[in-house]
Design a protein around this motif. Sequence first.
Motif, PDB file in Angstrom:
ATOM      1  N   THR A   5       0.715  -1.421  -0.304  1.00 20.68           N
ATOM      2  CA  THR A   5       0.133  -0.206  -0.029  1.00 20.68           C
ATOM      3  C   THR A   5       1.218   0.836  -0.224  1.00 20.68           C
ATOM      4  O   THR A   5       2.101   1.276   0.649  1.00 20.68           O
ATOM      5  CB  THR A   5      -0.839  -0.100   1.391  1.00 20.68           C
ATOM      6  N   PRO A   6       0.469   2.521  -1.124  1.00 17.49           N
ATOM      7  CA  PRO A   6      -0.393   2.566  -1.683  1.00 17.49           C
ATOM      8  C   PRO A   6      -0.643   2.148  -2.936  1.00 17.49           C
ATOM      9  O   PRO A   6       0.795   1.593  -2.960  1.00 17.49           O
ATOM     10  CB  PRO A   6      -1.197   3.879  -1.889  1.00 17.49           C
ATOM     11  N   SER A   7      -1.438   1.552  -3.797  1.00 14.88           N
ATOM     12  CA  SER A   7      -1.504   0.332  -4.969  1.00 14.88           C
ATOM     13  C   SER A   7      -1.042   1.655  -5.731  1.00 14.88           C
ATOM     14  O   SER A   7      -0.171   1.658  -7.089  1.00 14.88           O
ATOM     15  CB  SER A   7      -2.455   0.134  -5.715  1.00 14.88           C
ATOM     16  N   ASN A   8      -1.510   3.380  -5.762  1.00 15.65           N
ATOM     17  CA  ASN A   8      -0.796   4.366  -6.571  1.00 15.65           C
ATOM     18  C   ASN A   8      -0.389   5.614  -5.862  1.00 15.65           C
ATOM     19  O   ASN A   8      -1.469   5.812  -4.845  1.00 15.65           O
ATOM     20  CB  ASN A   8      -1.664   4.770  -6.811  1.00 15.65           C
ATOM     21  N   LYS A   9       0.336   6.104  -5.917  1.00 14.33           N
ATOM     22  CA  LYS A   9       0.840   7.700  -5.120  1.00 14.33           C
ATOM     23  C   LYS A   9       1.034   8.516  -6.106  1.00 14.33           C
ATOM     24  O   LYS A   9       2.226   8.143  -7.099  1.00 14.33           O
ATOM     25  CB  LYS A   9       1.904   7.254  -4.198  1.00 14.33           C
ATOM     26  N   VAL A  10       0.743   9.753  -5.865  1.00 13.00           N
ATOM     27  CA  VAL A  10       0.945  11.073  -6.512  1.00 13.00           C
ATOM     28  C   VAL A  10       1.260  11.548  -5.756  1.00 13.00           C
ATOM     29  O   VAL A  10       0.449  12.385  -5.102  1.00 13.00           O
ATOM     30  CB  VAL A  10      -0.194  11.538  -7.709  1.00 13.00           C
ATOM     31  N   THR A  11       2.671  12.186  -6.294  1.00  8.49           N
ATOM     32  CA  THR A  11       3.465  13.477  -5.175  1.00  8.49           C
ATOM     33  C   THR A  11       3.945  14.422  -6.055  1.00  8.49           C
ATOM     34  O   THR A  11       4.042  14.027  -7.362  1.00  8.49           O
ATOM     35  CB  THR A  11       4.736  12.333  -4.117  1.00  8.49           C
ATOM     36  N   GLU A  12       4.361  15.650  -5.550  1.00  8.72           N
ATOM     37  CA  GLU A  12       5.039  16.392  -6.133  1.00  8.72           C
ATOM     38  C   GLU A  12       6.515  16.771  -5.335  1.00  8.72           C
ATOM     39  O   GLU A  12       7.128  16.230  -4.811  1.00  8.72           O
ATOM     40  CB  GLU A  12       4.467  17.936  -5.119  1.00  8.72           C
ATOM     41  N   LYS A  13       7.277  16.612  -6.584  1.00  9.18           N
ATOM     42  CA  LYS A  13       8.938  17.152  -6.626  1.00  9.18           C
ATOM     43  C   LYS A  13       9.878  17.313  -4.978  1.00  9.18           C
ATOM     44  O   LYS A  13       8.631  18.733  -4.880  1.00  9.18           O
ATOM     45  CB  LYS A  13       9.311  17.947  -7.694  1.00  9.18           C
ATOM     46  N   GLY A  14      10.144  17.321  -4.237  1.00  7.92           N
ATOM     47  CA  GLY A  14      10.819  17.026  -3.150  1.00  7.92           C
ATOM     48  C   GLY A  14       9.834  16.703  -1.796  1.00  7.92           C
ATOM     49  O   GLY A  14      10.018  17.638  -0.660  1.00  7.92           O
ATOM     50  N   LYS A  15       8.338  16.329  -2.793  1.00 12.93           N
ATOM     51  CA  LYS A  15       7.597  15.876  -1.165  1.00 12.93           C
ATOM     52  C   LYS A  15       8.597  14.291  -0.318  1.00 12.93           C
ATOM     53  O   LYS A  15       9.609  13.684  -0.949  1.00 12.93           O
ATOM     54  CB  LYS A  15       6.476  15.005  -1.526  1.00 12.93           C
ATOM     55  N   TYR A  16       7.869  13.713   0.459  1.00 15.32           N
ATOM     56  CA  TYR A  16       8.160  12.894   1.547  1.00 15.32           C
ATOM     57  C   TYR A  16       7.347  11.834   1.319  1.00 15.32           C
ATOM     58  O   TYR A  16       5.965  12.118   1.334  1.00 15.32           O
ATOM     59  CB  TYR A  16       9.142  12.963   2.579  1.00 15.32           C
ATOM     60  N   VAL A  17       7.420  10.781   0.890  1.00 10.13           N
ATOM     61  CA  VAL A  17       6.891   8.962   0.492  1.00 10.13           C
ATOM     62  C   VAL A  17       7.055   8.110   1.213  1.00 10.13           C
ATOM     63  O   VAL A  17       8.517   8.124   1.337  1.00 10.13           O
ATOM     64  CB  VAL A  17       6.941   8.768  -1.009  1.00 10.13           C
TER      65      VAL A  17
ATOM     66  N   PRO B 160      11.384  -3.034  11.194  1.00 11.04           N
ATOM     67  CA  PRO B 160      11.191  -3.570  12.390  1.00 11.04           C
ATOM     68  C   PRO B 160      11.057  -4.564  13.632  1.00 11.04           C
ATOM     69  O   PRO B 160      11.792  -4.974  14.548  1.00 11.04           O
ATOM     70  CB  PRO B 160      10.785  -1.856  13.477  1.00 11.04           C
ATOM     71  N   GLU B 161      10.146  -4.880  12.986  1.00  6.77           N
ATOM     72  CA  GLU B 161       9.827  -6.222  13.678  1.00  6.77           C
ATOM     73  C   GLU B 161      10.069  -7.933  12.717  1.00  6.77           C
ATOM     74  O   GLU B 161       9.603  -8.534  13.593  1.00  6.77           O
ATOM     75  CB  GLU B 161       8.414  -5.875  13.957  1.00  6.77           C
ATOM     76  N   GLY B 162      10.435  -7.747  12.190  1.00  6.03           N
ATOM     77  CA  GLY B 162      11.199  -8.645  10.854  1.00  6.03           C
ATOM     78  C   GLY B 162       9.505  -9.453  10.198  1.00  6.03           C
ATOM     79  O   GLY B 162       9.454  -9.953   9.848  1.00  6.03           O
ATOM     80  N   SER B 163       8.580  -7.671  10.440  1.00  9.33           N
ATOM     81  CA  SER B 163       7.677  -8.521   9.361  1.00  9.33           C
ATOM     82  C   SER B 163       7.199  -7.164   8.474  1.00  9.33           C
ATOM     83  O   SER B 163       7.780  -7.184   6.891  1.00  9.33           O
ATOM     84  CB  SER B 163       6.220  -8.919  10.184  1.00  9.33           C
ATOM     85  N   VAL B 164       6.699  -6.387   8.775  1.00  7.24           N
ATOM     86  CA  VAL B 164       6.131  -4.974   7.718  1.00  7.24           C
ATOM     87  C   VAL B 164       7.471  -4.232   7.543  1.00  7.24           C
ATOM     88  O   VAL B 164       7.954  -3.794   8.591  1.00  7.24           O
ATOM     89  CB  VAL B 164       4.930  -4.612   8.464  1.00  7.24           C
ATOM     90  N   SER B 165       7.402  -3.786   6.672  1.00  8.96           N
ATOM     91  CA  SER B 165       8.158  -3.094   5.871  1.00  8.96           C
ATOM     92  C   SER B 165       7.838  -1.656   5.374  1.00  8.96           C
ATOM     93  O   SER B 165       6.582  -1.599   4.921  1.00  8.96           O
ATOM     94  CB  SER B 165       9.389  -3.894   4.960  1.00  8.96           C
ATOM     95  N   THR B 166       8.720  -0.611   5.297  1.00  5.26           N
ATOM     96  CA  THR B 166       8.443   0.717   4.882  1.00  5.26           C
ATOM     97  C   THR B 166       9.820   0.936   4.074  1.00  5.26           C
ATOM     98  O   THR B 166      10.702   1.265   4.492  1.00  5.26           O
ATOM     99  CB  THR B 166       8.210   1.730   5.671  1.00  5.26           C
ATOM    100  N   LEU B 167       9.342   1.235   2.595  1.00  4.92           N
ATOM    101  CA  LEU B 167      10.378   2.068   1.549  1.00  4.92           C
ATOM    102  C   LEU B 167       9.345   3.638   1.840  1.00  4.92           C
ATOM    103  O   LEU B 167       9.135   4.358   2.194  1.00  4.92           O
ATOM    104  CB  LEU B 167      10.371   1.542   0.515  1.00  4.92           C
ATOM    105  N   LYS B 168      11.252   4.397   1.937  1.00  4.26           N
ATOM    106  CA  LYS B 168      10.737   5.954   2.662  1.00  4.26           C
ATOM    107  C   LYS B 168      11.857   6.421   1.588  1.00  4.26           C
ATOM    108  O   LYS B 168      13.225   6.086   1.732  1.00  4.26           O
ATOM    109  CB  LYS B 168      11.284   5.485   3.997  1.00  4.26           C
ATOM    110  N   ILE B 169      11.207   8.131   0.582  1.00  8.46           N
ATOM    111  CA  ILE B 169      11.876   8.486  -0.123  1.00  8.46           C
ATOM    112  C   ILE B 169      11.798   9.427   0.352  1.00  8.46           C
ATOM    113  O   ILE B 169      10.115  10.089   0.615  1.00  8.46           O
ATOM    114  CB  ILE B 169      10.926   7.962  -1.493  1.00  8.46           C
TER     115      ILE B 169
END
Lengths: 113, 116
Positions: free
Chosen positions: B7-19, B70-79
């Motif tokens: 999730t999300p399946s689609n993400k539209v953001t503006e240049k310079g934002k955090y995702v 952090p708990e060996g299950s769910v992961s988050t990719l941060k940009i």
Amino acid sequence: DQQVKQNSPSLSVQEGRISILNCDYTNSMFDYFLWYKKYPAEGPTFLISISSIKDKNEDGRFTVFLNKSAKHLSLHIVPSQPGDSAVYFCAAVPSSNTGKLIFGQGTTLQVKP
Amino acid sequence: GAGVSQTPSNKVTEKGKYVELRCDPISGHTALYWYRQSLGQGPEFLIYFQGTGAADDSGLPNDRFFAVRPEGSVSTLKIQRTERGDSAVYLCASSPSGTGNTGELFFGEGSRLTVL
């Protein structure tokens, strides 16, 4: 530097005929080779694999051939079915075994009824 | 379902934002992978977790990209400070411990990121 290459972006075959998808690689230090299949808006799904010590692996209609001297891999689908229409990715597993797959660019297969 | 969920399946953001992009692997799979697929290309490796630790992060393109599990299950990719060149489909995959070495991964449907 593209270590795994699929030089044909697309392939069209008639239902019932053989589909042959090709893949070349430049690095000899791969332990496994795999084919993944991808439908639109879905993630890739594993299709078939071959160890680098083998030269053929067969699973139903799908056969993968490995020619190490030519650094060439191919996937044969016989007989082809319209449901096989998808993007096919060749991938290689480095000997370092980190879980990193190196993918080719993909070949879009269209099987016409 | 019991597959890899992104999730999300689609993400539209503006240049310079955090995702942030989230991945929920198949239950019991200890290995988790992030790949990025640009238009007309095959998936490109980003990072691989075995449990909570990043076993190989050599594919992260620069320090704007970071991933946690952090708990060996769910992961988050941060940009951070997104750029137009970050636009791609971000694929997550998991595998049971041991089978990942043979390349048999279970992929999610991906998160399509568009940076305007």
